[in-house]
Design a protein around this motif. Structure first.
Motif, PDB file in Angstrom:
ATOM      1  N   PRO A 133      -8.593   2.857 -11.148  1.00  0.00           N
ATOM      2  CA  PRO A 133      -7.734   1.776 -10.651  1.00  0.00           C
ATOM      3  C   PRO A 133      -6.983   2.137  -9.372  1.00  0.00           C
ATOM      4  O   PRO A 133      -6.104   1.381  -8.933  1.00  0.00           O
ATOM      5  CB  PRO A 133      -6.759   1.552 -11.812  1.00  0.00           C
ATOM      6  N   VAL A 134      -7.294   3.293  -8.789  1.00  0.00           N
ATOM      7  CA  VAL A 134      -6.738   3.694  -7.495  1.00  0.00           C
ATOM      8  C   VAL A 134      -7.885   4.223  -6.641  1.00  0.00           C
ATOM      9  O   VAL A 134      -8.938   4.615  -7.159  1.00  0.00           O
ATOM     10  CB  VAL A 134      -5.644   4.770  -7.643  1.00  0.00           C
ATOM     11  N   HIS A 135      -7.679   4.250  -5.337  1.00  0.00           N
ATOM     12  CA  HIS A 135      -8.709   4.757  -4.436  1.00  0.00           C
ATOM     13  C   HIS A 135      -8.504   6.256  -4.248  1.00  0.00           C
ATOM     14  O   HIS A 135      -7.435   6.698  -3.809  1.00  0.00           O
ATOM     15  CB  HIS A 135      -8.637   4.056  -3.079  1.00  0.00           C
ATOM     16  N   VAL A 136      -9.510   7.056  -4.581  1.00  0.00           N
ATOM     17  CA  VAL A 136      -9.462   8.508  -4.434  1.00  0.00           C
ATOM     18  C   VAL A 136     -10.438   8.916  -3.348  1.00  0.00           C
ATOM     19  O   VAL A 136     -11.648   8.666  -3.457  1.00  0.00           O
ATOM     20  CB  VAL A 136      -9.788   9.217  -5.763  1.00  0.00           C
ATOM     21  N   GLU A 137      -9.931   9.554  -2.309  1.00  0.00           N
ATOM     22  CA  GLU A 137     -10.729   9.997  -1.177  1.00  0.00           C
ATOM     23  C   GLU A 137     -10.722  11.520  -1.160  1.00  0.00           C
ATOM     24  O   GLU A 137      -9.666  12.144  -1.016  1.00  0.00           O
ATOM     25  CB  GLU A 137     -10.138   9.451   0.121  1.00  0.00           C
ATOM     26  N   VAL A 138     -11.887  12.139  -1.333  1.00  0.00           N
ATOM     27  CA  VAL A 138     -12.008  13.599  -1.318  1.00  0.00           C
ATOM     28  C   VAL A 138     -12.800  13.976  -0.076  1.00  0.00           C
ATOM     29  O   VAL A 138     -14.003  13.727   0.006  1.00  0.00           O
ATOM     30  CB  VAL A 138     -12.700  14.118  -2.596  1.00  0.00           C
ATOM     31  N   ARG A 139     -12.128  14.554   0.894  1.00  0.00           N
ATOM     32  CA  ARG A 139     -12.742  14.847   2.178  1.00  0.00           C
ATOM     33  C   ARG A 139     -12.843  16.358   2.413  1.00  0.00           C
ATOM     34  O   ARG A 139     -11.929  17.111   2.054  1.00  0.00           O
ATOM     35  CB  ARG A 139     -11.914  14.253   3.323  1.00  0.00           C
ATOM     36  N   LEU A 163      -5.124   7.952  -2.799  1.00  0.00           N
ATOM     37  CA  LEU A 163      -4.911   9.389  -2.941  1.00  0.00           C
ATOM     38  C   LEU A 163      -5.957  10.079  -2.073  1.00  0.00           C
ATOM     39  O   LEU A 163      -7.162   9.898  -2.281  1.00  0.00           O
ATOM     40  CB  LEU A 163      -5.060   9.837  -4.398  1.00  0.00           C
ATOM     41  N   VAL A 164      -5.496  10.864  -1.105  1.00  0.00           N
ATOM     42  CA  VAL A 164      -6.389  11.521  -0.166  1.00  0.00           C
ATOM     43  C   VAL A 164      -6.288  13.024  -0.350  1.00  0.00           C
ATOM     44  O   VAL A 164      -5.202  13.600  -0.221  1.00  0.00           O
ATOM     45  CB  VAL A 164      -6.030  11.150   1.287  1.00  0.00           C
ATOM     46  N   PHE A 165      -7.402  13.671  -0.647  1.00  0.00           N
ATOM     47  CA  PHE A 165      -7.445  15.121  -0.844  1.00  0.00           C
ATOM     48  C   PHE A 165      -8.378  15.724   0.202  1.00  0.00           C
ATOM     49  O   PHE A 165      -9.557  15.376   0.261  1.00  0.00           O
ATOM     50  CB  PHE A 165      -7.930  15.460  -2.250  1.00  0.00           C
ATOM     51  N   ILE A 166      -7.840  16.623   1.030  1.00  0.00           N
ATOM     52  CA  ILE A 166      -8.614  17.277   2.084  1.00  0.00           C
ATOM     53  C   ILE A 166      -8.735  18.755   1.770  1.00  0.00           C
ATOM     54  O   ILE A 166      -7.737  19.417   1.478  1.00  0.00           O
ATOM     55  CB  ILE A 166      -7.946  17.092   3.463  1.00  0.00           C
ATOM     56  N   LEU A 216       3.291   9.914   1.620  1.00  0.00           N
ATOM     57  CA  LEU A 216       3.814  11.235   1.278  1.00  0.00           C
ATOM     58  C   LEU A 216       2.751  12.244   1.662  1.00  0.00           C
ATOM     59  O   LEU A 216       1.656  12.252   1.099  1.00  0.00           O
ATOM     60  CB  LEU A 216       4.142  11.355  -0.213  1.00  0.00           C
ATOM     61  N   GLY A 217       3.062  13.095   2.639  1.00  0.00           N
ATOM     62  CA  GLY A 217       2.130  14.123   3.069  1.00  0.00           C
ATOM     63  C   GLY A 217       2.519  15.476   2.503  1.00  0.00           C
ATOM     64  O   GLY A 217       3.627  15.956   2.752  1.00  0.00           O
ATOM     65  N   ILE A 218       1.628  16.077   1.729  1.00  0.00           N
ATOM     66  CA  ILE A 218       1.859  17.398   1.151  1.00  0.00           C
ATOM     67  C   ILE A 218       0.979  18.388   1.911  1.00  0.00           C
ATOM     68  O   ILE A 218      -0.246  18.340   1.813  1.00  0.00           O
ATOM     69  CB  ILE A 218       1.539  17.421  -0.350  1.00  0.00           C
ATOM     70  N   PHE A 219       1.624  19.271   2.658  1.00  0.00           N
ATOM     71  CA  PHE A 219       0.915  20.274   3.462  1.00  0.00           C
ATOM     72  C   PHE A 219       1.213  21.629   2.840  1.00  0.00           C
ATOM     73  O   PHE A 219       2.133  22.336   3.247  1.00  0.00           O
ATOM     74  CB  PHE A 219       1.358  20.184   4.919  1.00  0.00           C
ATOM     75  N   ARG A 226       0.832  -1.199   0.000  1.00  0.00           N
ATOM     76  CA  ARG A 226       0.000   0.000   0.000  1.00  0.00           C
ATOM     77  C   ARG A 226       0.871   1.254   0.000  1.00  0.00           C
ATOM     78  O   ARG A 226       1.905   1.306   0.655  1.00  0.00           O
ATOM     79  CB  ARG A 226      -0.915   0.005   1.221  1.00  0.00           C
ATOM     80  N   VAL A 227       0.429   2.276  -0.724  1.00  0.00           N
ATOM     81  CA  VAL A 227       1.095   3.580  -0.766  1.00  0.00           C
ATOM     82  C   VAL A 227       0.012   4.642  -0.685  1.00  0.00           C
ATOM     83  O   VAL A 227      -1.025   4.540  -1.350  1.00  0.00           O
ATOM     84  CB  VAL A 227       1.919   3.754  -2.060  1.00  0.00           C
ATOM     85  N   THR A 228       0.236   5.670   0.142  1.00  0.00           N
ATOM     86  CA  THR A 228      -0.762   6.729   0.317  1.00  0.00           C
ATOM     87  C   THR A 228      -0.130   8.085   0.060  1.00  0.00           C
ATOM     88  O   THR A 228       0.927   8.400   0.609  1.00  0.00           O
ATOM     89  CB  THR A 228      -1.348   6.713   1.741  1.00  0.00           C
ATOM     90  N   LEU A 229      -0.789   8.889  -0.760  1.00  0.00           N
ATOM     91  CA  LEU A 229      -0.430  10.293  -0.941  1.00  0.00           C
ATOM     92  C   LEU A 229      -1.533  11.135  -0.321  1.00  0.00           C
ATOM     93  O   LEU A 229      -2.708  10.957  -0.648  1.00  0.00           O
ATOM     94  CB  LEU A 229      -0.262  10.646  -2.410  1.00  0.00           C
ATOM     95  N   LEU A 230      -1.141  12.027   0.578  1.00  0.00           N
ATOM     96  CA  LEU A 230      -2.087  12.921   1.248  1.00  0.00           C
ATOM     97  C   LEU A 230      -1.821  14.353   0.802  1.00  0.00           C
ATOM     98  O   LEU A 230      -0.736  14.890   1.017  1.00  0.00           O
ATOM     99  CB  LEU A 230      -1.917  12.809   2.760  1.00  0.00           C
ATOM    100  N   ASP A 231      -2.796  14.974   0.168  1.00  0.00           N
ATOM    101  CA  ASP A 231      -2.744  16.402  -0.190  1.00  0.00           C
ATOM    102  C   ASP A 231      -3.708  17.104   0.769  1.00  0.00           C
ATOM    103  O   ASP A 231      -4.916  17.088   0.572  1.00  0.00           O
ATOM    104  CB  ASP A 231      -3.162  16.585  -1.645  1.00  0.00           C
TER     105      ASP A 231
END
Length: 371
Positions: free
Chosen positions: A116-122, A88-91, A145-148, A42-47
């Motif tokens: 083909p990837v999980h996109v979470e828009v919160r 991919l998590v977008f907040i 990878l957290g992008i703040f 598993r790999v997670t990118l947080l924007d």
């Protein structure tokens, strides 16, 4: 500020840096090993400050180009993408921008659940909601990878950075907007206590009276905060466009490979806007820019020479040790630049080489004292 706003030159340059870095980051973490057939689970990118997904001129925001470049990556066939492996998590905190982002992603990529990837828009707050969302998605124990990337106030508590730093193979990028370095009376002291880990860690930066030095003080202070959080390596740099205001970034990672990947991304960013990445330690030297300095006959970047002089002011060292210092302690310079810089400094008479024969990485050098 409304739902959309113009794309600033510094932001456009920063986006190119992100794109280059992610182009390298994704395949490193996702490609299946040809030898073992193994791939990370598993790999997670947080924007965490995702924005509305588009700018006034129609340019894509970070969630759009992040997803687009992943789905169309040249190595995508070897990445074994699946919603269980790639998150991919977008907040986004603002309701209107959150709704715009969701519509923008859907219009561009179709039904997000079919990707083909999980996109979470919160809709939420970066400081309060990043850790709960990562926990909910089962991100811990796998690379993050957290992008703040806030244009305004940096308000992410240090405990968020600490949790990510303790997570394996994880990194963060934090951006300071040009208006962040304000007068002390305009600062929220209680908020800064959470960001830096206590009053004692940030008041000296707030007390810096010289405007030209304030941004350096704050960057150094935040870099120290990431070090305390647990990131073994931290890069701090100023992104200066040809026009408009600069941006200030701090990158935290636990690996030298991460440092090299970020710096290689800097050197690959084109300079059509005239941007440059500057090291906060230098006060008189102007960097030539992103053009490879050693492809220009006789050119050696003044920033590089100043930094090597600063290192040697603390004592002599081998060329190899100088190269390691350039990698881990400076904004954009790589180990390979050390030997070329030392050659230039020997030619200029500013250093002494304490060995005979050919200058190599094992050569011991020190500043010329003038005695």
């Amino acid at each position: 500020m409304g739902v959309l706003w113009p794309l600033e030159p510094a932001t456009a340059a920063k986006h190119r840096l992100y794109q280059r870095y992610l182009d390298a980051w994704w395949p490193i973490l996702l490609q299946t090993s040809q030898r073992t057939g193994y791939s990370r689970s598993r790999v997670t990118l947080l924007d965490a400050f995702a924005g509305p997904g588009r700018y006034e001129g129609g340019e894509p925001g970070s969630p759009v180009f992040i997803l687009d470049r992943l789905l169309h990556h040249t190595a995508v066939e070897r990445m074994n993408l699946s919603p269980s492996r790639v998150h991919l998590v977008f907040i986004e905190k603002d309701r209107a921008r959150h709704e715009h982002l969701l519509a923008e992603l859907t219009d561009r990529f179709g039904k997000l659940s079919d990707l083909p990837v999980h996109v979470e828009v919160r809709r939420g707050d970066a400081g309060q909601d990043s850790l709960p969302v990562l926990t909910e998605l089962g991100a811990w124990g796998h690379p993050i990878l957290g992008i703040f990337d806030s244009w305004g106030s940096v308000n992410v508590p240090l405990d968020v950075m600490q949790r990510i730093a303790r997570n394996p193979s994880s990194e963060v990028i934090t951006t300071f907007g040009p208006n962040w370095f304000s007068r002390r009376e305009e600062l929220n002291a209680a908020l800064l206590d959470t960001v830096f880990g206590g009053r004692d860690h940030w008041t000296s930066a707030a007390d810096e009276a010289r405007p030209d030095e304030r941004w350096r003080a704050w960057l150094s202070t935040y870099r120290s905060a990431l070090r305390r959080a647990g990131f073994g390596y931290q890069l701090q740099f100023r992104l200066v466009p040809r026009t408009g205001q600069p941006l200030y970034l701090v990158f935290g990672t636990g690996s030298e490979a991460g440092l090299k990947a970020m710096k290689e991304a800097m050197w690959k960013v084109d300079d059509r806007d005239g941007e440059s990445f500057q090291d906060p330690r230098t006060r008189g030297a102007e960097a030539i820019g992103q053009l490879d300095i050693f492809q220009v006959a006789g050119a050696c970047d003044p920033e590089l020479l100043e930094l090597v002089s600063q290192r040697l002011a603390h004592g002599g060292a081998t060329v190899e040790a100088i190269g390691k210092w350039l990698l881990t302690e400076t904004a954009r310079w790589m180990p390979t630049h050390a030997l070329r810089a030392v050659r230039q400094m020997r030619q200029d008479g500013s250093i002494v080489v304490h060995s005979t024969g050919k200058l190599t990485n094992k050569s011991w050098v020190s500043l010329h004292t003038g005695a």
